[in-house]
Design a protein around this motif. Structure first.
Motif, PDB file in Angstrom:
ATOM      1  N   PHE A   5      38.007  33.827  53.448  1.00 38.56           N
ATOM      2  CA  PHE A   5      39.224  34.592  53.203  1.00 38.56           C
ATOM      3  C   PHE A   5      39.216  35.865  54.036  1.00 38.56           C
ATOM      4  N   ARG A   6      40.369  36.439  54.202  1.00 43.34           N
ATOM      5  CA  ARG A   6      40.503  37.652  55.007  1.00 43.34           C
ATOM      6  C   ARG A   6      40.064  38.884  54.215  1.00 43.34           C
ATOM      7  N   ARG A   7      39.370  39.778  54.872  1.00 40.24           N
ATOM      8  CA  ARG A   7      39.029  41.049  54.235  1.00 40.24           C
ATOM      9  C   ARG A   7      40.304  41.790  53.830  1.00 40.24           C
ATOM     10  N   ALA A   8      41.377  41.614  54.586  1.00 39.57           N
ATOM     11  CA  ALA A   8      42.630  42.289  54.275  1.00 39.57           C
ATOM     12  C   ALA A   8      43.147  41.912  52.893  1.00 39.57           C
ATOM     13  N   CYS A   9      42.815  40.726  52.404  1.00 37.47           N
ATOM     14  CA  CYS A   9      43.234  40.328  51.056  1.00 37.47           C
ATOM     15  C   CYS A   9      42.607  41.233  50.012  1.00 37.47           C
ATOM     16  N   VAL A  10      41.320  41.518  50.166  1.00 34.83           N
ATOM     17  CA  VAL A  10      40.631  42.368  49.199  1.00 34.83           C
ATOM     18  C   VAL A  10      41.133  43.804  49.311  1.00 34.83           C
ATOM     19  N   THR A  11      41.401  44.253  50.543  1.00 36.36           N
ATOM     20  CA  THR A  11      41.944  45.594  50.739  1.00 36.36           C
ATOM     21  C   THR A  11      43.266  45.757  49.989  1.00 36.36           C
ATOM     22  N   ARG A  12      44.065  44.713  50.004  1.00 33.48           N
ATOM     23  CA  ARG A  12      45.376  44.763  49.353  1.00 33.48           C
ATOM     24  C   ARG A  12      45.300  44.521  47.852  1.00 33.48           C
ATOM     25  N   LEU A  13      44.465  43.579  47.424  1.00 31.23           N
ATOM     26  CA  LEU A  13      44.493  43.089  46.044  1.00 31.23           C
ATOM     27  C   LEU A  13      43.397  43.658  45.155  1.00 31.23           C
ATOM     28  N   GLY A  14      42.356  44.236  45.757  1.00 30.16           N
ATOM     29  CA  GLY A  14      41.272  44.795  44.965  1.00 30.16           C
ATOM     30  C   GLY A  14      40.031  43.927  44.979  1.00 30.16           C
ATOM     31  N   LEU A  15      38.949  44.446  44.458  1.00 31.48           N
ATOM     32  CA  LEU A  15      37.647  43.794  44.488  1.00 31.48           C
ATOM     33  C   LEU A  15      37.543  42.683  43.429  1.00 31.48           C
ATOM     34  N   ILE A  16      36.343  42.128  43.342  1.00 34.70           N
ATOM     35  CA  ILE A  16      36.061  41.019  42.438  1.00 34.70           C
ATOM     36  C   ILE A  16      36.089  41.481  40.979  1.00 34.70           C
ATOM     37  N   GLU A  17      36.576  40.612  40.097  1.00 34.00           N
ATOM     38  CA  GLU A  17      36.519  40.846  38.653  1.00 34.00           C
ATOM     39  C   GLU A  17      35.065  40.771  38.200  1.00 34.00           C
ATOM     40  N   GLU A  18      34.536  41.870  37.659  1.00 31.77           N
ATOM     41  CA  GLU A  18      33.118  41.920  37.299  1.00 31.77           C
ATOM     42  C   GLU A  18      32.833  41.487  35.868  1.00 31.77           C
ATOM     43  N   ASP A  19      33.856  41.330  35.066  1.00 35.08           N
ATOM     44  CA  ASP A  19      33.666  40.985  33.648  1.00 35.08           C
ATOM     45  C   ASP A  19      33.941  39.515  33.352  1.00 35.08           C
ATOM     46  N   ALA A  20      33.885  38.674  34.391  1.00 30.75           N
ATOM     47  CA  ALA A  20      34.147  37.247  34.178  1.00 30.75           C
ATOM     48  C   ALA A  20      33.172  36.413  34.996  1.00 30.75           C
ATOM     49  N   PRO A  21      31.862  36.544  34.728  1.00 34.10           N
ATOM     50  CA  PRO A  21      30.885  35.807  35.540  1.00 34.10           C
ATOM     51  C   PRO A  21      31.063  34.302  35.446  1.00 34.10           C
ATOM     52  N   GLY A  22      31.113  33.666  36.598  1.00 33.94           N
ATOM     53  CA  GLY A  22      31.314  32.229  36.641  1.00 33.94           C
ATOM     54  C   GLY A  22      32.734  31.827  36.984  1.00 33.94           C
ATOM     55  N   VAL A  23      33.702  32.696  36.697  1.00 31.82           N
ATOM     56  CA  VAL A  23      35.093  32.421  37.073  1.00 31.82           C
ATOM     57  C   VAL A  23      35.675  33.581  37.878  1.00 31.82           C
ATOM     58  N   GLU A  24      34.822  34.482  38.331  1.00 28.26           N
ATOM     59  CA  GLU A  24      35.303  35.623  39.121  1.00 28.26           C
ATOM     60  C   GLU A  24      35.906  35.176  40.449  1.00 28.26           C
ATOM     61  N   ASP A  25      35.378  34.085  41.018  1.00 25.84           N
ATOM     62  CA  ASP A  25      35.962  33.587  42.258  1.00 25.84           C
ATOM     63  C   ASP A  25      37.339  32.974  41.994  1.00 25.84           C
ATOM     64  N   TRP A  26      37.490  32.243  40.880  1.00 29.81           N
ATOM     65  CA  TRP A  26      38.784  31.679  40.497  1.00 29.81           C
ATOM     66  C   TRP A  26      39.833  32.790  40.394  1.00 29.81           C
ATOM     67  N   ASP A  27      39.458  33.881  39.780  1.00 28.38           N
ATOM     68  CA  ASP A  27      40.375  35.010  39.657  1.00 28.38           C
ATOM     69  C   ASP A  27      40.824  35.503  41.029  1.00 28.38           C
ATOM     70  N   LEU A  28      39.891  35.573  41.981  1.00 31.35           N
ATOM     71  CA  LEU A  28      40.256  36.019  43.320  1.00 31.35           C
ATOM     72  C   LEU A  28      41.185  35.025  43.994  1.00 31.35           C
ATOM     73  N   TRP A  29      40.913  33.715  43.830  1.00 27.78           N
ATOM     74  CA  TRP A  29      41.797  32.723  44.451  1.00 27.78           C
ATOM     75  C   TRP A  29      43.215  32.843  43.885  1.00 27.78           C
ATOM     76  N   VAL A  30      43.330  33.045  42.562  1.00 25.95           N
ATOM     77  CA  VAL A  30      44.655  33.188  41.949  1.00 25.95           C
ATOM     78  C   VAL A  30      45.393  34.374  42.545  1.00 25.95           C
ATOM     79  N   ARG A  31      44.710  35.496  42.659  1.00 26.39           N
ATOM     80  CA  ARG A  31      45.371  36.704  43.160  1.00 26.39           C
ATOM     81  C   ARG A  31      45.753  36.561  44.637  1.00 26.39           C
TER      82      ARG A  31
END
Length: 307
Positions: A156-182
C-alpha cells in the motif's frame, strides 16, 4: 531512497526470522527491510546483527503488540510503498517488484493484494491458496462484511497512512483488516490474481493470535459496530444499508465460527468446540441460528477464513 519498505514484526522467533528476511530480500530489487522487535527475550538481536547491512533493526524495550509494532515500523521506514510481513510468513521472489509496477501504473489506487499459498508449520506450501478469486476496484462494502485480503500479500502507499492515520493498536489480529477497510473507503484497490506470499496456517501449538478465532471475531464485531459503520461512506448510504451490512457480517462471522467448531468436534477437541459454539451463539445469535437451520457445518469453504 528504496521503493518499498517491508516491515517485519517479530517477538521470540529468532529461528523463523531469517527465512522471512531472506524472502523479503528476494521479493524486490529495491527493498528496505525494517525489523521491529517487540521486546524479544531470545537471540533475535544476534540474528539481526547478521543482516546489519541489509536490515534496519528496531528493538523495543517494552511490548507494544502487533499494532504498535507496525506503527513503529511505519514511522521508522522511508519508502513510498509499504508491505507487512510476519516473521513466520514468506514473500515469493520478485512479487514486490511486480506489485509496485502495477501500483505505479495506477496512481489513483491505494493498495494492491494477491493470493497467499497455505503453508505448513515450516512455511512450506501445503496445497491450496486463498482467496479463490481476487476482486478489485471498489471493495469497501465487501470488506465491511469479510476480510478476504491476506495481510502478507498487500502493498500500500505511504500516502494512505498519511491521510487516514496509523494502525489500530487495540485490535490485535484484525488491525490489518481495519486498515484495508479505511483504505478501501477512499481508494480503489488493485489485485494480482496469483500467489505472492506463503501464509503459515495457525495451529493449536503455533502460538499465533489467528489460532484463537473467537477473540478475532469479537474484536472485528467491535470495530464494525463502533468504527466501520460510522465511516462517511457508510453514514451517507443510510441506515437500511448499514443494517444490511451488519446482518451480512453476522451471518458470515457465525458461519466461520460454526465451521471452526465443527472442525474441533471432528478432531475430538470437545472443550474447544463448546467454547467456539458458545462464542458464535453469543456474538451472532441470529446468524448462527439461520446457518444451523439452513446447512451442515461441512459446507463451509476451506479458504473462507478470518485474517
Amino acid at each position: 531512497m528504496p521503493k518499498v519498505s517491508v516491515i517485519i514484526a517479530t517477538r521470540n522467533r529468532c529461528a523463523l526470522l531469517p527465512r522471512a528476511i531472506e524472502s523479503a530480500l528476494r521479493a524486490g530489487s529495491d527493498v528496505e527491510i525494517v525489523v521491529v522487535d517487540d521486546a524479544s527475550e531470545d537471540q533475535t538481536p544476534a540474528v539481526c546483527a547478521n543482516y546489519v547491512d541489509q536490515v534496519r533493526y528496531v528493538r523495543l524495550q517494552r511490548r507494544l503488540g502487533i499494532g504498535g509494532v507496525r506503527n513503529v515500523g511505519l514511522i521508522s521506514s522511508t519508502a513510498p510503498y509499504i508491505a507487512f510481513l510476519d516473521d513466520d510468513d514468506l514473500r515469493l521472489p520478485g512479487t514486490l517488484d511486480k506489485q509496485v509496477e502495477l501500483l505505479d501504473a495506477a496512481p489513483g489506487a491505494g493498495m494492491i493484494y494477491g493470493k497467499a499459498l497455505y503453508g505448513n508449520e515450516q512455511c512450506e506450501p501445503a496445497g491450496g491458496s486463498y482467496p479463490d478469486v481476487c476482486p478489485r476496484d471498489d471493495l469497501f462494502w465487501q470488506l465491511l462484511v469479510w476480510n478476504f485480503i491476506p495481510s502478507p500479500t498487500v502493498v500500500f502507499r505511504r500516502a494512505c497512512v498519511t491521510r487516514l492515520g496509523l494502525i489500530e493498536e487495540d485490535a490485535p489480529g484484525v488491525e490489518d483488516w481495519d486498515l484495508w477497510v479505511r483504505i478501501a473507503e477512499v481508494y480503489p484497490v488493485l489485485a494480482l490474481d496469483e500467489p505472492v506470499a506463503i501464509w503459515r496456517q495457525p495451529t493449536r501449538t503455533s502460538d499465533q493470535f489467528t489460532s484463537r478465532g473467537e477473540e478475532l471475531h469479537r474484536l472485528a464485531q467491535r470495530l464494525q459496530r463502533e468504527k466501520w459503520l460510522k465511516l462517511p461512506r457508510a453514514i451517507e448510504a443510510g441506515a437500511a444499508r448499514r443494517r444490511e451490512i451488519a446482518r451480512a457480517f453476522a451471518r458470515r462471522a457465525a458461519q466461520q465460527l460454526l465451521w471452526e467448531g465443527a472442525a474441533n468436534l471432528k478432531s475430538k477437541q470437545f472443550r474447544q468446540f463448546a467454547r467456539v459454539a458458545l462464542a458464535s451463539a453469543r456474538l451472532h445469535p441470529i446468524g448462527a441460528g439461520k446457518i444451523i437451520l439452513s446447512q451442515p457445518f461441512s459446507s463451509k469453504p476451506h479458504e473462507d477464513r478470518l485474517l
